[in-house]
Structure formats: C-alpha cells, structure tokens
Write a protein that holds these residues in place. Structure first.
Motif, short mmCIF file in Angstrom:
data_model
loop_
_atom_site.label_atom_id
_atom_site.label_comp_id
_atom_site.label_asym_id
_atom_site.label_seq_id
_atom_site.Cartn_x
_atom_site.Cartn_y
_atom_site.Cartn_z
N THR A 1 -63.00 -3.71 3.80
CA THR A 1 -64.32 -3.54 3.21
C THR A 1 -64.16 -3.28 1.72
O THR A 1 -63.11 -2.83 1.25
N ILE B 1 -68.47 -4.14 11.07
CA ILE B 1 -68.46 -3.31 9.88
C ILE B 1 -69.63 -2.34 9.88
O ILE B 1 -70.78 -2.72 10.14
N LYS C 1 -61.01 -10.86 3.79
CA LYS C 1 -59.86 -11.14 4.64
C LYS C 1 -58.71 -11.52 3.73
O LYS C 1 -58.87 -12.29 2.77
N HIS D 1 -65.15 -14.91 12.42
CA HIS D 1 -63.84 -15.09 11.79
C HIS D 1 -63.53 -16.53 11.43
O HIS D 1 -62.57 -16.79 10.69
N GLU E 1 -62.71 -10.64 15.80
CA GLU E 1 -63.77 -10.65 14.80
C GLU E 1 -64.08 -9.24 14.33
O GLU E 1 -64.09 -8.29 15.11
N PRO E 2 -64.33 -9.10 13.02
CA PRO E 2 -64.59 -7.77 12.46
C PRO E 2 -66.03 -7.32 12.63
O PRO E 2 -66.97 -8.11 12.55
N ILE F 1 -64.45 -0.42 9.49
CA ILE F 1 -64.29 -1.77 10.03
C ILE F 1 -63.32 -1.74 11.21
O ILE F 1 -62.33 -1.01 11.19
N LYS F 2 -63.63 -2.52 12.24
CA LYS F 2 -62.77 -2.66 13.42
C LYS F 2 -62.79 -4.12 13.87
O LYS F 2 -63.74 -4.84 13.61
N ILE F 3 -61.75 -4.52 14.59
CA ILE F 3 -61.62 -5.88 15.11
C ILE F 3 -61.84 -5.86 16.62
O ILE F 3 -61.25 -5.04 17.33
N HIS G 1 -71.38 -7.97 11.53
CA HIS G 1 -70.36 -8.71 12.28
C HIS G 1 -70.08 -9.99 11.49
O HIS G 1 -71.01 -10.70 11.10
N TRP H 1 -58.31 -7.56 7.43
CA TRP H 1 -59.71 -7.53 7.04
C TRP H 1 -59.95 -6.19 6.35
O TRP H 1 -59.33 -5.19 6.69
N ASP I 1 -55.90 -7.89 11.99
CA ASP I 1 -56.47 -8.67 13.08
C ASP I 1 -55.36 -9.11 14.02
O ASP I 1 -54.18 -8.76 13.82
#
Length: 169
Positions: free
Chosen positions: A29, A79, A38, A92, A76-77, A69-71, A89, A27, A21
């Motif tokens: 999965t 998924i 996290k 965070h 905020e992640p 997963i992406k930020i 989502h 973060w 992040d």
C-alpha cells in the motif's frame, strides 16, 4: 548489499505495508500517495493502482489512504482503505479495483482472511471487529471489549481461524 527500487510515480512516496503473494511477488500500500502496488523482485518492475478520492470535511477531496493488505486464496489483494469506510480488492490480472462499503464512520486499519475467505478487519474509529463476506457483501460488526475507545490497530488470524487483535486506546 542494499538495492533500491524507485517507484514509477513520484507521488508514490511512502510505500507502506508489504505482503508476499503466492508467486513470490510483493503487493503493498501507499498510504499518503493513495495507491496500491505490485513489485516483481525478479525484474524490479513496479505497477501502481490509484485508489479513489472521496469528499472529506468541508467538501475537500482526499485520498482513501490504503493501509493494511492481505492476499486471499486466489492470490488477490484485499486492502483496508483507512481514510474512509471502504475495503478494496484488486484483481491480480486486470489490476481493477473494486470497493466494498462498510457502515458509516467505520475506519478499517488492518485486516485478515479466514480459511472460508471471509474478510475480517479492525475498526479503529469506532472500536469494532468487523467481517465482510465478499460473496454477498454482508457486513457484521461486534464491539471490542473496551468499546468505542478501543482503537484496535493490529490483528492476525492463526492457523485455527482464531482472530487476534490489539486495543491501543
């Protein structure tokens, strides 16, 4: 030197995809354990977020299988919940999970976020490229060149907002 950081719950047995992040934390999965988490490298703290269960074949309850997963720009992640037709989502600050429903039969595997904060994903089950607008909840699908047998797996978005993906089918 290798340092091992145990998960605070033994059900989190398979940390999967990792992303940094904006604060230098990770973060991730937990596909089989049906969680997201996290990790704070400076302290070694790990916090887990349980994902929902869904009704599968024969009425059996199963996990949604958090996968890619992406930020986003707000740190905020987002998924891909591969075991169902949902994208998640996590806030965070509160660690509250919100889900967005995709068309029936969609199985998002990996995702990316363009500079306009739209969430793009590859639909492994039906061979589509999909886009979720988090502001409106609108979802759009486009068929892959190889159609329903495309089995798109990985994807990336470059610095010009071009979307790249691979078909593995």
């Amino acid at each position: 030197e290798v340092t091992t950081y145990p998960m605070p719950d033994e059900a989190a047995r398979d940390p999967h995809t990792l992303v940094w992040d904006h604060d230098g934390n990770i973060w991730f999965t937990v596909q089989g354990g049906n969680m997201m988490g996290k990790f704070w490298p400076e302290t070694g703290e790990v916090r887990l977020v349980e994902a929902p269960q869904t009704e599968g074949r024969g009425g059996q309850m199963s996990g949604v299988r958090p996968y890619g997963i992406k930020i986003d720009e707000n740190n905020e992640p987002w998924i891909a919940l591969f075991g169902t037709n949902l994208i998640g989502h996590v806030d965070h600050e509160t660690f509250e999970l919100t889900t967005y429903e995709l068309p029936e039969g969609t199985r998002p595997r990996r995702l990316g976020i363009t500079s306009d904060q739209l969430i793009w994903y590859v639909d492994y089950a039906q061979g589509n490229l999909g886009r979720l607008d988090p502001a409106t909840g609108e979802v759009t699908h486009w068929p892959m060149p190889s159609g329903s047998d495309a089995r798109p797996y990985g994807m990336a978005i470059d610095d010009e907002d071009r979307i790249w993906f691979v078909e593995t089918g």
